[in-house]
Scaffold this motif. Structure first.
Motif, PDB file in Angstrom:
ATOM      1  N   TYR A   6      61.177  -8.887 -44.597  1.00 28.56           N
ATOM      2  CA  TYR A   6      62.522  -8.844 -44.046  1.00 28.56           C
ATOM      3  C   TYR A   6      62.650  -9.787 -42.860  1.00 28.56           C
ATOM      4  CZ  TYR A   6      63.110  -4.755 -46.957  1.00 28.56           C
ATOM      5  OH  TYR A   6      63.190  -3.918 -48.031  1.00 28.56           O
ATOM      6  N   LEU A   7      63.843 -10.279 -42.675  1.00 27.19           N
ATOM      7  CA  LEU A   7      64.188 -11.090 -41.516  1.00 27.19           C
ATOM      8  C   LEU A   7      65.072 -10.250 -40.609  1.00 27.19           C
ATOM      9  CD1 LEU A   7      65.147 -14.389 -43.372  1.00 27.19           C
ATOM     10  CD2 LEU A   7      63.026 -13.927 -42.135  1.00 27.19           C
ATOM     11  N   VAL A 117      69.601  -7.196 -40.581  1.00 25.24           N
ATOM     12  CA  VAL A 117      68.356  -7.237 -41.350  1.00 25.24           C
ATOM     13  C   VAL A 117      68.681  -7.701 -42.762  1.00 25.24           C
ATOM     14  CG1 VAL A 117      66.372  -5.911 -42.184  1.00 25.24           C
ATOM     15  CG2 VAL A 117      67.477  -5.280 -40.020  1.00 25.24           C
ATOM     16  N   THR A 118      67.899  -8.635 -43.252  1.00 25.65           N
ATOM     17  CA  THR A 118      68.073  -9.116 -44.620  1.00 25.65           C
ATOM     18  C   THR A 118      66.706  -9.347 -45.244  1.00 25.65           C
ATOM     19  OG1 THR A 118      69.154 -10.774 -46.019  1.00 25.65           O
ATOM     20  CG2 THR A 118      68.268 -11.542 -43.941  1.00 25.65           C
ATOM     21  N   LEU A 128      74.857 -15.964 -48.519  1.00 22.39           N
ATOM     22  CA  LEU A 128      74.080 -15.309 -47.464  1.00 22.39           C
ATOM     23  C   LEU A 128      73.780 -16.289 -46.329  1.00 22.39           C
ATOM     24  CD1 LEU A 128      72.556 -12.884 -46.339  1.00 22.39           C
ATOM     25  CD2 LEU A 128      70.569 -13.601 -47.699  1.00 22.39           C
ATOM     26  N   GLU A 129      73.376 -17.494 -46.649  1.00 26.83           N
ATOM     27  CA  GLU A 129      73.097 -18.507 -45.622  1.00 26.83           C
ATOM     28  C   GLU A 129      74.333 -18.797 -44.781  1.00 26.83           C
ATOM     29  OE1 GLU A 129      71.183 -22.040 -47.122  1.00 26.83           O
ATOM     30  OE2 GLU A 129      69.774 -20.843 -48.304  1.00 26.83           O
ATOM     31  N   TYR A 130      75.483 -18.921 -45.408  1.00 28.18           N
ATOM     32  CA  TYR A 130      76.737 -19.168 -44.687  1.00 28.18           C
ATOM     33  C   TYR A 130      77.041 -17.997 -43.750  1.00 28.18           C
ATOM     34  CZ  TYR A 130      81.646 -20.118 -43.780  1.00 28.18           C
ATOM     35  OH  TYR A 130      82.850 -20.346 -43.157  1.00 28.18           O
TER      36      TYR A 130
END
Length: 138
Positions: A6-7, A117-118, A128-130
């Motif tokens: 996770y990030l 958290v992703t 998701l990046e955007y």
């Protein structure tokens, strides 16, 4: 068994204070309030997870009710029968309307780190990046 990485992205810190409603006897109390006096009043314990420093503060109170969410805690505080912790940004409206006030602000405070958290993925996800770029760079 799946093993995900996770990030975590720190977003902000949320401060919570102990509040009473304007119908509570402590709302108009004119003499110095001590930490020990808080045991004389009924309080609300959240039934959701709270930081360990919040648990220690909560143990100083006379817990007689619980609530599953902030809305329930706010409602019980506004009845004038209970003390309870709320985030300052959440209680701000009621404080400005003189319906609620914080008690012992320098002692009865705790902070909660709010994070995003992703799951780390190998494939690119443009949406998701955007989203992450918008949130993190804001």
């Amino acid at each position: 068994m799946l093993n995900f990485t996770y990030l975590y992205f720190d977003l902000y810190e949320e401060n919570s204070y102990l509040y009473c409603g304007n119908q509570h006897p402590l709302f108009s109390k004119t003499h110095f309030l001590s930490l020990n006096e808080l045991q004389n009043w009924q309080a609300i314990m959240p039934s959701y997870n709270i930081p360990s420093d919040a648990v220690h503060l909560q143990q100083r109170l006379n817990t007689k009710a619980s609530a599953t969410d902030r809305e329930g805690i706010a409602f019980l505080i506004l009845t004038g029968n209970f003390l309870g912790f709320l985030p300052d940004h959440y209680a701000k409206k009621w404080v400005s309307e003189n319906k609620m006030m914080p008690l012992l602000e320098s002692e009865m405070i705790y902070a909660t780190e709010i994070c995003l958290v992703t799951k780390k993925t190998k494939s690119n996800n443009m949406i998701l990046e955007y989203f992450l770029n918008k949130i993190i760079l804001s």
